[in-house]
Scaffold this motif. Structure first.
Motif, PDB file in Angstrom:
ATOM      1  N   TYR A  20      -8.091  -2.367   0.098  1.00  0.00           N
ATOM      2  CA  TYR A  20      -6.968  -2.267   1.016  1.00  0.00           C
ATOM      3  C   TYR A  20      -7.133  -3.345   2.070  1.00  0.00           C
ATOM      4  CZ  TYR A  20      -5.583   2.171  -1.006  1.00  0.00           C
ATOM      5  OH  TYR A  20      -5.152   3.141  -1.867  1.00  0.00           O
ATOM      6  N   ARG A  29      -0.196   3.883   1.378  1.00  0.00           N
ATOM      7  CA  ARG A  29      -0.613   4.628   2.565  1.00  0.00           C
ATOM      8  C   ARG A  29       0.380   4.489   3.707  1.00  0.00           C
ATOM      9  NH1 ARG A  29      -7.045   3.586   3.099  1.00  0.00           N
ATOM     10  NH2 ARG A  29      -6.329   1.604   3.945  1.00  0.00           N
ATOM     11  N   GLU A  39       0.163  -3.492   5.108  1.00  0.00           N
ATOM     12  CA  GLU A  39      -1.020  -3.173   4.317  1.00  0.00           C
ATOM     13  C   GLU A  39      -0.710  -3.321   2.831  1.00  0.00           C
ATOM     14  OE1 GLU A  39      -4.376   0.020   4.863  1.00  0.00           O
ATOM     15  OE2 GLU A  39      -2.712   0.909   3.756  1.00  0.00           O
ATOM     16  N   HIS A  40      -1.663  -3.893   2.113  1.00  0.00           N
ATOM     17  CA  HIS A  40      -1.556  -4.092   0.675  1.00  0.00           C
ATOM     18  C   HIS A  40      -2.785  -3.508  -0.006  1.00  0.00           C
ATOM     19  CE1 HIS A  40       1.106  -7.146   2.333  1.00  0.00           C
ATOM     20  NE2 HIS A  40       1.695  -7.208   1.151  1.00  0.00           N
ATOM     21  N   ARG A  41      -2.693  -3.420  -1.329  1.00  0.00           N
ATOM     22  CA  ARG A  41      -3.857  -2.991  -2.105  1.00  0.00           C
ATOM     23  C   ARG A  41      -3.987  -3.906  -3.313  1.00  0.00           C
ATOM     24  NH1 ARG A  41      -1.429   2.365  -5.011  1.00  0.00           N
ATOM     25  NH2 ARG A  41      -0.475   1.238  -6.709  1.00  0.00           N
ATOM     26  N   SER A  53       0.821  -1.201   0.000  1.00  0.00           N
ATOM     27  CA  SER A  53       0.000   0.000   0.000  1.00  0.00           C
ATOM     28  C   SER A  53       0.857   1.255   0.000  1.00  0.00           C
ATOM     29  CB  SER A  53      -0.904  -0.006   1.230  1.00  0.00           C
ATOM     30  OG  SER A  53      -1.559   1.231   1.375  1.00  0.00           O
TER      31      SER A  53
END
Length: 98
Positions: free
Chosen positions: A71, A55, A60-62, A53
C-alpha cells in the motif's frame, strides 16, 4: 520520483525478512527483500502502476508482489510506502480474497 518507507512499512520489511529467513533460508529471504525494493523503485517511477486502494484513503494505491500487497500513497514529489501486508489476510471490497 523517490520513495520513502513509513515506520510501519519498515517494520513490515523486517518481519518479512525474519519470516523468510526462518522458512526459506537466508539467500531466498534476501532475494525476496531485494525484489520488494525493486518494486518500490518501479512504483516511484510509475506511481499509477498500482490500483486504487480499497481502503478508501485519498491518493492511496495498492500493488501485489509475490504474496504481499504494498500500500502506498502518491504525492507530487514522492511516494510513501505505507504498509506491506501478507496478501491472503486481505479481503477486497467485494468480500473476496485478493
Amino acid at each position: 520520483m523517490p520513495y520513502k518507507l513509513s515506520v510501519e512499512a519498515a517494520l513490515n520489511l523486517k518481519d518479512i525478512l525474519k519470516y523468510g529467513q526462518l522458512n526459506f533460508g537466508e539467500r531466498q529471504a534476501l532475494k525476496y527483500q531485494n525484489s520488494l525494493k525493486r518494486v518500490f523503485e518501479l512504483l516511484a517511477d510509475m506511481p499509477s502502476l498500482g490500483r486504487k486502494s480499497e481502503r478508501g484513503a485519498k491518493n492511496e494505491h495498492r500493488f501485489i508482489h509475490g504474496k504481499h500487497v504494498i500500500y502506498y500513497s502518491v504525492a507530487s514529489d514522492r511516494i510513501l510506502i505505507e504498509n506491506i501486508i501478507f496478501g491472503p489476510i486481505i479481503t477486497d471490497i467485494w468480500g473476496e480474497d485478493l
